[in-house]
Design a protein around this motif. Structure first.
Motif, PDB file in Angstrom:
ATOM      1  N   ILE A 112      94.690  66.578 -56.763  1.00 20.85           N
ATOM      2  CA  ILE A 112      95.150  67.522 -55.221  1.00 20.85           C
ATOM      3  C   ILE A 112      93.916  66.814 -54.274  1.00 20.85           C
ATOM      4  N   LEU A 113      92.627  66.571 -54.723  1.00 20.57           N
ATOM      5  CA  LEU A 113      91.277  66.536 -54.306  1.00 20.57           C
ATOM      6  C   LEU A 113      91.059  64.714 -54.330  1.00 20.57           C
ATOM      7  N   ARG A 114      91.264  64.136 -55.151  1.00 21.08           N
ATOM      8  CA  ARG A 114      91.395  62.390 -55.601  1.00 21.08           C
ATOM      9  C   ARG A 114      90.094  61.830 -55.439  1.00 21.08           C
ATOM     10  N   ILE A 115      90.311  62.803 -56.895  1.00 16.83           N
ATOM     11  CA  ILE A 115      88.169  62.684 -57.513  1.00 16.83           C
ATOM     12  C   ILE A 115      88.449  61.566 -58.983  1.00 16.83           C
ATOM     13  N   PRO A 116      88.536  60.461 -59.143  1.00 12.68           N
ATOM     14  CA  PRO A 116      88.108  59.877 -60.751  1.00 12.68           C
ATOM     15  C   PRO A 116      88.180  60.572 -61.469  1.00 12.68           C
ATOM     16  N   ALA A 117      89.136  60.070 -62.484  1.00 11.50           N
ATOM     17  CA  ALA A 117      88.794  61.631 -62.939  1.00 11.50           C
ATOM     18  C   ALA A 117      89.279  61.134 -65.223  1.00 11.50           C
ATOM     19  N   ILE A 118      88.695  61.081 -65.537  1.00 12.76           N
ATOM     20  CA  ILE A 118      88.644  60.382 -67.089  1.00 12.76           C
ATOM     21  C   ILE A 118      89.083  62.010 -68.456  1.00 12.76           C
ATOM     22  N   THR A 119      89.582  61.373 -68.507  1.00 17.70           N
ATOM     23  CA  THR A 119      90.637  62.113 -69.926  1.00 17.70           C
ATOM     24  C   THR A 119      89.575  62.092 -71.176  1.00 17.70           C
ATOM     25  N   PHE A 120      88.736  63.268 -71.944  1.00 19.46           N
ATOM     26  CA  PHE A 120      88.215  62.853 -72.691  1.00 19.46           C
ATOM     27  C   PHE A 120      88.548  64.276 -74.151  1.00 19.46           C
ATOM     28  N   ARG A 121      89.473  63.527 -75.131  1.00 16.18           N
ATOM     29  CA  ARG A 121      90.267  64.208 -75.764  1.00 16.18           C
ATOM     30  C   ARG A 121      89.036  64.104 -77.321  1.00 16.18           C
ATOM     31  N   PRO A 122      89.238  65.929 -78.018  1.00 16.28           N
ATOM     32  CA  PRO A 122      88.719  66.079 -79.215  1.00 16.28           C
ATOM     33  C   PRO A 122      89.564  65.364 -80.451  1.00 16.28           C
ATOM     34  N   THR A 123      90.654  65.113 -80.376  1.00 17.12           N
ATOM     35  CA  THR A 123      91.925  65.105 -81.686  1.00 17.12           C
ATOM     36  C   THR A 123      92.250  63.853 -80.846  1.00 17.12           C
ATOM     37  N   MET A 124      93.102  63.769 -81.869  1.00 22.24           N
ATOM     38  CA  MET A 124      94.076  61.986 -81.755  1.00 22.24           C
ATOM     39  C   MET A 124      94.440  61.965 -80.412  1.00 22.24           C
ATOM     40  N   ALA A 125      94.244  60.580 -80.083  1.00 24.89           N
ATOM     41  CA  ALA A 125      95.821  61.208 -77.957  1.00 24.89           C
ATOM     42  C   ALA A 125      97.002  61.453 -79.362  1.00 24.89           C
ATOM     43  N   VAL A 126      97.269  61.215 -77.738  1.00 29.94           N
ATOM     44  CA  VAL A 126      99.327  61.812 -77.948  1.00 29.94           C
ATOM     45  C   VAL A 126      99.778  60.631 -77.192  1.00 29.94           C
ATOM     46  N   ASP A 127     100.939  59.987 -78.075  1.00 35.37           N
ATOM     47  CA  ASP A 127     101.802  58.915 -77.444  1.00 35.37           C
ATOM     48  C   ASP A 127     103.450  60.209 -77.716  1.00 35.37           C
TER      49      ASP A 127
END
Length: 393
Positions: A112-127
């Motif tokens: 909504i605010l068009r802010i660059p984003a990063i995910t931080f995953r404490p677990t395995m990534a999901v595919d």
């Protein structure tokens, strides 16, 4: 000085891994605001970030903290949290945001605010395309078919209200940003070689906590050390703790048992002399002195164990923990047991086997090396700053 914003769900297993990264970013001059519920204020402020409170549907009520159906609760949680934070974040105007993938509302804020984003995953990534992941997610969805169906309708309505493209709940779990930080080594990640350059496997985010206090580490001297913990959420299992007393009481093992705060140790019956029982313990310092870890298989606990080269026996309780347990067994890092069928004899035999067969320790030490070269919180902080610099260029 650039502004960063961290968003998370109020669950210790999701928050703890972010705090060393926050501390490192603050130490490097970043202005970090962390959006969380009031109970996490002390940890956030100790990490050096400015704290911004929000009220969550995940705290209080009969399902508080239930990670079993967390994805199904995200549409309702997102509606409430967005109403509290949208204008505050708009006014703050962070240069980038870092969010836990369970924070659907944080992804929405970024869009909504068009802010660059990063995910931080404490677990395995999901595919979600992977056979093992797809089968697991399908089985979890089937177990909560009613709540998942209702949540799907709520999610569709929420997306329409904010002019965002349709998304299903399973798609939410696999949502990827241009940078995705994953707190396991690539060698532990299921299908690790299939993830592209957007995914950075930094391994566990561990920084000394300095919370050992007056813990009597001398209890662990004089024999092999066994540490038992079921984590911070689903640990109200008195019968299991009594099984541990029967399995390991009066044996060669020096046992530290963390029960959590839902169980009154006085109600468990006589505590064997070779046991030290406490609601919580300084886990990192205990693992330094541990030979085998009997654990629920949460990602943070597993990674902290492997960071110290300690093999495990896993009894998964919830959420992604069965996948973690499967991965542990596949890689020879320990053994996995079923909560519904575990017995005293299984506990005793499994811990003895992991202790006596050198292959388990060798595999754990190999994973320890992978943890060390992954970079942890330092590499995560580097990646965030490089990402911010690219976006600012």
């Amino acid at each position: 000085m650039a502004k960063g914003a961290f968003f998370n769900v109020p669950l210790h297993g999701h928050v703890n891994a972010t705090l060393p990264v926050v501390r490192e970013l603050v130490d490097r001059g970043e202005d970090i605001t962390y959006y969380l519920t009031e109970s996490f204020r002390p940890q956030v402020e100790r990490a050096g970030a400015r704290f911004h409170r929000y009220e969550s549907t995940l705290e209080g009520g009969p399902n508080a903290g239930s990670a079993l159906i967390l994805p199904a609760r995200m549409p309702g949680e997102s509606r409430q949290v967005l109403a509290q934070l949208l204008e505050a974040v708009r006014a703050e105007r962070p240069d980038y945001i870092v969010y836990d993938p369970m924070c659907l509302w944080a992804w929405m804020l970024g869009q909504i605010l068009r802010i660059p984003a990063i995910t931080f995953r404490p677990t395995m990534a999901v595919d979600v395309r992977s056979g093992q992941f797809a089968a697991f997610l399908k089985s979890r969805s089937a177990a909560f078919a009613g709540p998942m169906q209702q949540a799907g309708k709520e999610l569709a309505e929420l997306m329409r209200e904010h002019g965002l493209p349709p998304m299903d709940l399973l798609g939410m779990l696999g949502q990827a940003e241009p940078l995705n930080l994953v707190c396991v080594p690539r060698s532990f990640q299921m299908g690790g070689d299939t993830f592209d350059e957007r995914f950075l496997f930094v391994g566990p985010s561990i920084r000394p906590r300095g919370d050992a206090g007056d813990f009597p580490f001398e209890h662990l001297a004089g024999g092999p050390a066994l540490y038992i913990s079921l984590g911070t959420i689903f640990n109200n299992w008195p019968e299991f703790y009594r099984m541990c007393f029967e399995a390991f009481g009066g044996t060669r093992w020096r046992v530290v048992l963390a029960t959590g705060h839902a169980v009154n140790a006085a109600e468990l019956g006589p505590i064997p002399g070779n046991f030290l029982v406490r609601p919580s313990v300084p886990q990192l310092e205990v693992l330094e002195r541990t030979d085998v870890f009997l654990t629920h298989g949460g990602a943070n606990s597993l990674m902290e164990s492997f960071a110290h080269g300690v093999p495990v026996v896993v009894i998964p309780q919830m959420a992604e923990q069965p996948l973690n347990a499967r991965r542990v067994a596949e890689l020879g890092l320990g053994l996995a047991l079923e909560k519904e069928t575990v017995t005293v004899e299984q506990l005793r035999q499994s811990v003895d086997r992991v202790s006596n067969e050198p292959g388990f320790r060798e595999k754990a030490l190999a994973m320890q090396r992978d943890v060390q070269v992954s970079g942890g919180y330092l590499r995560a902080a580097d990646a965030i700053l490089e990402f911010r610099a690219r976006k600012a260029a």
